[in-house]
Write a protein that holds these residues in place. Structure first.
Motif, PDB file in Angstrom:
ATOM      1  N   THR A  39       8.690  -4.848   3.899  1.00 37.09           N
ATOM      2  CA  THR A  39       8.010  -4.430   2.680  1.00 37.09           C
ATOM      3  C   THR A  39       7.288  -5.595   2.012  1.00 37.09           C
ATOM      4  O   THR A  39       7.671  -6.761   2.147  1.00 37.09           O
ATOM      5  N   SER A  40       6.234  -5.237   1.283  1.00 36.06           N
ATOM      6  CA  SER A  40       5.509  -6.185   0.444  1.00 36.06           C
ATOM      7  C   SER A  40       5.097  -5.439  -0.818  1.00 36.06           C
ATOM      8  O   SER A  40       5.214  -4.212  -0.904  1.00 36.06           O
ATOM      9  N   VAL A  72       5.690  -0.659  -3.656  1.00 35.05           N
ATOM     10  CA  VAL A  72       6.268  -1.336  -2.504  1.00 35.05           C
ATOM     11  C   VAL A  72       5.631  -0.723  -1.259  1.00 35.05           C
ATOM     12  O   VAL A  72       5.696   0.493  -1.046  1.00 35.05           O
ATOM     13  N   LEU A  73       5.013  -1.571  -0.437  1.00 32.82           N
ATOM     14  CA  LEU A  73       4.272  -1.115   0.732  1.00 32.82           C
ATOM     15  C   LEU A  73       5.080  -1.363   2.002  1.00 32.82           C
ATOM     16  O   LEU A  73       5.621  -2.445   2.197  1.00 32.82           O
ATOM     17  N   LEU A  74       5.147  -0.352   2.861  1.00 36.17           N
ATOM     18  CA  LEU A  74       5.805  -0.458   4.156  1.00 36.17           C
ATOM     19  C   LEU A  74       4.741  -0.365   5.250  1.00 36.17           C
ATOM     20  O   LEU A  74       3.995   0.616   5.316  1.00 36.17           O
ATOM     21  N   GLY A 128      13.816   3.747  -1.783  1.00 41.96           N
ATOM     22  CA  GLY A 128      12.474   4.217  -2.069  1.00 41.96           C
ATOM     23  C   GLY A 128      12.270   5.587  -1.467  1.00 41.96           C
ATOM     24  O   GLY A 128      13.151   6.147  -0.801  1.00 41.96           O
ATOM     25  N   ILE A 129      11.074   6.151  -1.728  1.00 41.57           N
ATOM     26  CA  ILE A 129      10.685   7.432  -1.127  1.00 41.57           C
ATOM     27  C   ILE A 129       9.203   7.351  -0.755  1.00 41.57           C
ATOM     28  O   ILE A 129       8.450   6.571  -1.335  1.00 41.57           O
ATOM     29  N   VAL A 179       2.598   3.143   4.110  1.00 36.78           N
ATOM     30  CA  VAL A 179       3.068   4.115   3.131  1.00 36.78           C
ATOM     31  C   VAL A 179       3.738   3.331   2.016  1.00 36.78           C
ATOM     32  O   VAL A 179       4.329   2.274   2.252  1.00 36.78           O
ATOM     33  N   SER A 180       3.624   3.817   0.780  1.00 33.68           N
ATOM     34  CA  SER A 180       4.215   3.078  -0.333  1.00 33.68           C
ATOM     35  C   SER A 180       5.178   3.947  -1.132  1.00 33.68           C
ATOM     36  O   SER A 180       5.134   5.176  -1.084  1.00 33.68           O
TER      37      SER A 180
END
Length: 363
Positions: free
Chosen positions: A275-276, A289-291, A320-321, A337-338
């Protein structure tokens, strides 16, 4: 669906990501939260009305329904305060505990493997929609986590109608672990009030589950018990820094940017990565939060992000979701996806849902 972030915006943000600081703690350091609570089906009689809508013949068509696509902006006059005057909704001020409570994952009562992920089905007006969701361990053993846009449309200041959760759904409307009717929704007030994607999550308290069985030539409801007892529940992890390894799950079905449809919406898919931090100002997302990499499309909205995932038991901690999907490189497929950042305010919303009572019997 997971509302897409336009590729031109995402591409512009990609260079800025390198300059964004990692999270170092709670992005909301207040001592209280304002939780927006919406009653769905309060009594056993209310629950049965929803159940009657979702009989097997309708559930057989469920995969043809539309993945939810609420917009990101509320109308100028739509506020949680005005909506709260209905008597069914209320804003609750929740006092935050001194220490972040730990929520441990839980196995089902009679199994060594959890089956927590599934689909939620609901209506806005005369149209049926669906999303992904998961069971979360809770004191009342009856909590489902999903995206805010899978439970409440801030444009209309309106909660979804006829909301149900089906864990581990079959491809033809089968409900092997039961059907769970939503009793109440708990959200941060800034989702229904502003459509703020920093708060695009909801914890839904559900009634005891049931299955449709045939008796004497008629379909009747058979009580199957509480959600967590039947399928288990994920833990909850808050205030985590970025850079963690995440396993995300969902039921994607929508097209990719090039128009192809690699997913069927019936198969539980997963993607994993680190994540970032990301932002999307047009959607009020300041602490996203970006995956990456992840090519989820519509249908995966609300599916769980799990940290410390244990594949044998299928358990981890919800961190997260699936909220927004991204095309960072502006190519043919989505690549990220975030999720909103899960902080202490998220924990307050969860704790409200975890203490809501439901009737002891649904049949």
């Amino acid at each position: 669906m997971i509302p897409p972030v336009r590729h031109l915006v995402a591409a512009a943000l990609s260079s800025a990501l390198l300059m964004l600081p990692a999270f170092t703690g709670d992005a909301n350091a207040t001592t209280t939260s304002r939780v927006y609570a919406v009653t769905l089906a309060k009594s056993a009689a209310d629950m049965k009305k929803v159940a009657e809508f979702w009989k097997p013949d309708r559930l057989k068509k469920a995969d043809s329904y539309t993945p939810a696509t609420p917009g990101s902006q509320a109308t100028p006059t739509s506020t949680a305060a005005t909506s709260a005057t209905t008597g069914l909704n209320q804003i609750v001020t929740v006092k935050r505990p001194a220490a972040t409570p730990s929520v441990e994952p839980a196995l089902p009562q009679k199994n060594t493997v959890a089956r927590t992920t599934g689909k939620v089905f609901f209506r806005f007006g005369d149209t049926e929609y669906w999303c992904s969701a998961s069971s979360v361990a809770a004191r009342n053993r009856s909590v489902v986590a999903t995206a805010g846009h899978c439970a409440f449309d801030p444009r209309q200041t309106k909660a979804a109608d006829s909301w149900i959760f089906v864990p581990n759904p079959g491809p033809n409307g089968e409900t092997p672990d039961g059907i769970y009717v939503g009793a109440s929704i708990s959200m941060h007030e800034d989702w229904p009030g502003k459509g703020d994607y920093d708060y695009d999550y909801a914890f839904v308290t559900v009634h005891r589950g049931f299955k449709w069985v045939e008796k004497g030539g008629q379909l009747v409801m058979q009580d199957v018990g509480r959600l967590q007892d039947n399928v288990g529940g994920q833990g909850l992890a808050l205030n985590k820094k970025t850079g963690n390894r995440i396993a995300a799950f969902g039921y994607p079905v929508g097209p990719q940017p090039d128009g192809t449809r690699p997913f069927d919406g019936r198969t539980l898919m997963t993607c994993s990565g680190s994540t970032s931090r990301t932002v999307a100002p047009a959607r009020d997302l300041q602490y996203g939060v970006l995956l990456r990499p992840c090519d989820f499309s519509s249908g995966a909205s609300g599916g769980p992000w799990l940290i410390d995932y244990q594949p044998v038991q299928r358990l981890g901690d919800l961190n997260g979701i699936n909220s927004l999907t991204w095309n960072m490189d502006a190519k043919d497929r989505y690549d990220g996806v975030s999720s909103p950042y899960f902080n202490a305010a998220t924990g307050d919303v969860y704790r409200h849902a975890a203490t809501r009572p439901t009737p002891e019997n649904v049949t």
